[in-house]
Design an enzyme around this catalytic site. Structure first.
Site, PDB file in Angstrom:
ATOM      1  NE  ARG A 180     -13.539   5.517  -5.606  1.00  0.00           N
ATOM      2  CZ  ARG A 180     -13.539   4.702  -4.551  1.00  0.00           C
ATOM      3  NH1 ARG A 180     -12.498   4.689  -3.734  1.00  0.00           N
ATOM      4  NH2 ARG A 180     -14.567   3.912  -4.314  1.00  0.00           N
ATOM      5  NE  ARG A 237      -3.588   6.884  -3.102  1.00  0.00           N
ATOM      6  CZ  ARG A 237      -4.337   6.732  -2.015  1.00  0.00           C
ATOM      7  NH1 ARG A 237      -5.612   7.100  -2.016  1.00  0.00           N
ATOM      8  NH2 ARG A 237      -3.824   6.216  -0.910  1.00  0.00           N
ATOM      9  CD  GLU A 245     -10.013   1.112   1.945  1.00  0.00           C
ATOM     10  OE1 GLU A 245     -11.109   1.055   1.370  1.00  0.00           O
ATOM     11  OE2 GLU A 245      -9.477   2.195   2.309  1.00  0.00           O
ATOM     12  CB  SER A 302     -14.098  -0.384   3.269  1.00  0.00           C
ATOM     13  OG  SER A 302     -14.775   0.230   2.192  1.00  0.00           O
ATOM     14  NE  ARG A 349      -6.515   1.030  -3.407  1.00  0.00           N
ATOM     15  CZ  ARG A 349      -6.585   1.880  -2.395  1.00  0.00           C
ATOM     16  NH1 ARG A 349      -6.915   1.434  -1.187  1.00  0.00           N
ATOM     17  NH2 ARG A 349      -6.343   3.156  -2.572  1.00  0.00           N
TER      18      ARG A 349
END
Length: 425
Positions: A261, A276, A348, A351, A388
């Site tokens: 990403r 991140r 987060e 999800s 994460r």
């Protein structure tokens, strides 16, 4: 994409969905107009072609005088048919382009608003009071350096910012997490999959990642291939252009892949450590079900995520994500957010999204029920985004001396270790 018939029958519902997403409502009217031109030009084309065929039957039987007039009409029809065909193709192209820009219909129960307008559905676990335990918690990067587990300096040297090395016990912790996550998914009936990290444009577009999310996607211009940001993409495209018999549903896959990403919109956010990053590994659940079963499957995916985070002995909450924070393909999304002690907030970790028929229509994946063939529903759910999860484990399970308690579910994959010990002072 959504069903054009639904758009024609209930445009106000589509407008309301666009409004809830914070997207352009005028797109709905532009699409309705293009669709009307597409259908009317198609009717016009069919009428002209029918007349042309009828004329072709009359000409051989006509008298000399009649034939001249019929031939003149045939020439005009030929030009008219060509024009109508071009108009029909242009209107169809415009309709499809506009349809690709339209997000999925937002579920009526989704809270309306932006990133901060979520609704907390439930909380799990107990947040530690480090003050009562007599020490100040270290952040995951400091702990990772003490354990010899994380090296961001050399990651930046080799690849740039937001890259990292997992070293020693850090690498072992990733492998333990992946193996434990795959074991849980397999026990739940998922088929484990190792998926491609590069996909063709139709796969990326079909899952809805070339719209609002395009800025975060890496593209290899020379090969016209995209690096996936999640194995959701190859798992969704796995059955592209296929018809699946209803008795084979649900189909459930657990994909493990590297993910890439650009994080184009995150300048200045989470720059410390590995929360991140540009590249990470992830275990992703993906389901194909009938449209009628998608909401129940969504609940099942959420339960598997909660089971996973509970097994890691992490405090977390479940939120119902607000409408403007949904991805283009999601009708509804639940996030599981773990507590991060040094940030003093939930972040987060996983999800799960119900994409209803949105992706299957774009990818031409259908279900056969007797003589009926129709689009099916797709859903996805992150089981373990590795960096994460490592952040949450290190920070929540740290001890005063810099060591880290190992959750019981991971111990079989870490040689029985109960604690990760510091290797550097």
């Amino acid at each position: 994409m959504i069903d054009l018939r639904l758009l024609r029958e209930d445009p106000d519902r589509v407008r309301a969905s666009q409004r809830a997403r914070g997207e352009d409502v005028a797109l709905v009217d532009a699409l309705l107009s293009a669709d009307e031109r597409r259908r009317s030009s198609g009717v016009r084309f069919d009428e002209l072609r029918a007349e042309q065929k009828q004329l072709g039957k009359l000409i051989p039987k006509a008298t000399a005088d009649e034939k001249a007039e019929l031939l003149k009409r045939a020439e005009q029809l030929k030009a008219d048919v060509k024009t109508a065909d071009a108009e029909r193709d242009a209107a169809d192209t415009e309709t499809q382009e506009l349809l690709q820009r339209l997000g999925n219909l937002v579920h009526p129960d989704v809270p309306v608003g932006g990133e901060e307008d979520f609704v907390t559905l439930e909380t799990h676990g107990t947040i530690r009071d480090f003050g009562a335990e007599g020490f100040e918690p270290k952040d995951h990067l400091e702990l990772g350096q003490l354990l010899g587990a994380i090296d961001v300096e050399r990651g930046a040297k080799v690849s740039g910012s937001r890259f990292y090395f997992l070293t020693g016990v850090g690498a072992l912790l990733e492998l333990a997490l992946v193996n434990a996550a795959i074991a849980q998914a397999t026990a739940a009936g998922f088929t484990p999959m190792l998926t491609p990290a590069l996909v063709r444009p139709q796969s990326m577009a079909g899952t809805g990642f070339l719209g609002q999310a395009a800025q975060d996607v890496y593209h290899l211009d020379k090969d016209d291939l995209y690096l996936v940001g999640t194995s959701e993409v190859p798992l969704a495209a796995y059955h592209m252009d296929e018809i699946i018999d209803a008795d084979k549903l649900p189909l459930r896959y657990a994909g493990f892949s590297p993910c890439f990403r650009r994080e184009a919109g995150s300048h200045g956010k989470d720059t410390r450590g590995i929360f991140r990053v540009h590249q990470f590994d992830k275990v992703e659940m993906f389901s194909y079900v009938t449209p009628e079963d998608s909401q129940e499957e969504h609940k099942r995916l959420l339960e598997w995520e909660k089971q996973w985070l509970t097994s890691l002995e992490l405090p977390f909450r479940v939120i119902d994500v607000a409408s403007a924070d949904l991805g283009a393909s999601a009708s509804r999304k639940f996030d599981c957010e773990a507590w991060v002690p040094t940030q003093g907030k939930y972040r987060e970790l996983t999800s799960t999204s119900d994409c209803t028929e949105f992706q299957s229509r774009r990818l031409s994946i259908r279900v056969r029920e007797g003589k009926q063939v129709r689009p099916l529903a797709t859903l996805n759910g992150t089981l373990c985004a590795v960096p994460r999860t490592i952040v949450a484990i290190l920070e929540n399970h740290q001890q005063a001396d810099g060591s880290v308690y190992v959750p019981k579910v991971l111990r079989p994959y870490l040689g029985g270790r109960e604690v990760l010990e510091p290797v550097a002072k």
